[in-house]
Design a protein around this motif. Structure first.
Motif, mmCIF file in Angstrom:
data_model
loop_
_atom_site.group_PDB
_atom_site.id
_atom_site.type_symbol
_atom_site.label_atom_id
_atom_site.label_comp_id
_atom_site.label_asym_id
_atom_site.label_seq_id
_atom_site.Cartn_x
_atom_site.Cartn_y
_atom_site.Cartn_z
ATOM 1 N N GLU A 92 2.398 8.181 -3.903
ATOM 2 C CA GLU A 92 1.085 8.543 -4.711
ATOM 3 C C GLU A 92 0.352 9.264 -3.795
ATOM 4 O OE1 GLU A 92 1.336 6.153 -6.524
ATOM 5 O OE2 GLU A 92 1.720 7.605 -8.492
ATOM 6 N N ASN A 93 0.885 8.470 -2.074
ATOM 7 C CA ASN A 93 0.833 8.974 -0.997
ATOM 8 C C ASN A 93 1.384 8.896 0.659
ATOM 9 O OD1 ASN A 93 1.515 6.070 -0.034
ATOM 10 N ND2 ASN A 93 -0.634 5.166 -0.068
ATOM 11 N N PHE A 94 2.500 8.911 -0.910
ATOM 12 C CA PHE A 94 3.759 9.618 -0.004
ATOM 13 C C PHE A 94 3.472 11.519 0.029
ATOM 14 C CE2 PHE A 94 7.916 10.755 1.463
ATOM 15 C CZ PHE A 94 8.168 10.424 2.025
ATOM 16 N N ARG A 95 3.265 12.217 1.555
ATOM 17 C CA ARG A 95 3.483 13.476 2.000
ATOM 18 C C ARG A 95 4.436 13.530 1.888
ATOM 19 N NH1 ARG A 95 -1.325 15.350 5.996
ATOM 20 N NH2 ARG A 95 -2.758 13.631 6.102
ATOM 21 N N TRP A 106 6.350 10.768 11.889
ATOM 22 C CA TRP A 106 4.598 10.483 11.870
ATOM 23 C C TRP A 106 4.311 8.951 12.094
ATOM 24 C CZ3 TRP A 106 2.925 12.546 6.925
ATOM 25 C CH2 TRP A 106 1.807 12.009 6.898
ATOM 26 N N ASN A 160 0.193 9.811 13.951
ATOM 27 C CA ASN A 160 -0.540 9.398 13.227
ATOM 28 C C ASN A 160 -1.516 8.759 14.559
ATOM 29 O OD1 ASN A 160 -1.252 10.760 10.545
ATOM 30 N ND2 ASN A 160 1.227 10.692 10.532
ATOM 31 N N LYS A 180 1.107 -1.116 0.102
ATOM 32 C CA LYS A 180 0.108 0.098 -0.272
ATOM 33 C C LYS A 180 1.162 1.075 -0.275
ATOM 34 C CE LYS A 180 -3.959 -2.275 2.507
ATOM 35 N NZ LYS A 180 -3.868 -2.784 4.080
ATOM 36 N N ARG A 181 2.331 0.723 0.041
ATOM 37 C CA ARG A 181 3.302 2.323 0.202
ATOM 38 C C ARG A 181 3.401 2.674 -1.538
ATOM 39 N NH1 ARG A 181 5.845 1.198 5.834
ATOM 40 N NH2 ARG A 181 4.190 0.391 6.761
ATOM 41 N N THR A 182 2.838 3.967 -1.221
ATOM 42 C CA THR A 182 2.959 3.751 -2.675
ATOM 43 C C THR A 182 3.613 6.295 -2.419
ATOM 44 O OG1 THR A 182 0.585 5.440 -3.140
ATOM 45 C CG2 THR A 182 1.417 2.657 -3.592
ATOM 46 N N HIS A 226 8.568 2.981 4.105
ATOM 47 C CA HIS A 226 7.740 3.565 2.377
ATOM 48 C C HIS A 226 8.182 4.206 1.499
ATOM 49 C CE1 HIS A 226 3.504 5.705 2.086
ATOM 50 N NE2 HIS A 226 4.221 5.814 0.813
ATOM 51 N N ALA A 286 7.458 2.449 -1.825
ATOM 52 C CA ALA A 286 7.240 3.076 -3.480
ATOM 53 C C ALA A 286 7.992 2.061 -4.036
ATOM 54 C CB ALA A 286 6.961 4.082 -2.468
#
Ligand SMILES: Nc1ncnc2c1ncn2[C@@H]1O[C@H](COP(=O)(O)OP(=O)(O)O)[C@@H](O)[C@H]1O
Ligand SMILES: [Mg+2]
Length: 227
Positions: free
Chosen positions: A51-54, A219, A223, A47-49, A93, A97
């Motif tokens: 796109e979802n890396f901030r 992180w 979170n 699920k670590r891509t 992550h 990715a």
């Protein structure tokens, strides 16, 4: 009449092309699933891509950019990457990715921490094992497009572990294959971890990988309530 024949021909060509494309896509998807299974990337890592890396600071932005560039030009990359920084900043992550993206492009990737890799090699010592240590090292180096070592230095670095890692890294160097590493340690700490082989290993790594430093708030801690 001729028009009709032409239309018929055109339509069947288009249908054939579409079907061939769909069959190819399906084959690709199957291959991707196979590669994913072989890679060692668990469901959590899948699920670590990108796109979802901030990107919350300059370092993270730079690290993401370097990762994307590496993936874009792979396998024609001059250097691998070494993500260095404290716990929870997104090193794993980004490495995952990269792995996911390359697997989607049908490259074979092995992703794991040293303990996983060594366990795999150790298992070859059991009598029933039908694959030897040399073969496993070959799998990690010759037969794999990219090796990703997650959390280097975290494990108990016995002389055996250091020797195996040294062999793997050297082999990759000989084959001019890139290597990706994540670690919480800086070079001098890594050197110490590797003991006698410290200088040799770390200088090879420095030659093979671009060092990408990341520091940000943890992180995971930030979170915590969302996890
Ligand atoms: N910049 C980020 N954007 C999105 N998720 C992140 C980011 N940094 C960390 N995470 C998430 O926080 C958790 C810990 O990150 P991880 O990459 O395992 O840290 P590290 O390997 O640096 O210790 C993971 O679930 C990861 O997906
Ligand atoms: Mg990590």
């Amino acid at each position: 009449m001729e028009d009709e024949i032409m239309r018929f021909l055109k339509e069947s060509i288009e249908r054939n092309e579409r079907e061939a494309k769909e069959a190819l896509m399906k084959k690709k998807q199957e291959k991707v699933l196979q590669l994913l299974e072989k890679s060692g990337l668990g469901k959590r890592f899948a699920k670590r891509t990108f796109e979802n890396f901030r990107v919350e600071n300059k370092e993270l932005k730079e690290a993401l950019l370097k990762s994307k560039e590496f993936t874009k030009y792979f396998p024609h990359v001059e250097k691998g990457l070494l993500f260095m920084g404290p716990v929870g900043v997104g090193k794993t992550h980004l490495a995952a990715a990269i792995a996911n993206e390359l697997i989607n492009n049908l490259y074979s990737v092995v992703f794991g921490n040293v303990t996983d890799l060594i366990t795999l090699i150790r298992s070859t010592y059991s009598k029933e094992a039908d694959i030897t240590e040399a073969e496993i090292i070959k799998t990690f180096t010759e037969d794999t497009d990219l090796l990703i070592i997650d959390d280097l230095g975290k494990e108990n670095m016995s002389e055996y572990t250091a020797t195996i890692l040294y062999q793997i890294i050297n082999r990759l160097y000989e084959y001019e294959k890139p290597l990706i590493i994540t670690t919480n340690f800086n070079s001098s700490m890594l050197k110490r971890k590797f003991g006698e082989k410290g200088d040799a290993v770390v200088s090879r790594i420095a030659e093979m990988c671009e060092f990408v430093k990341i520091s940000s708030d943890d992180w995971r801690l930030k979170n915590e309530r969302n996890d």
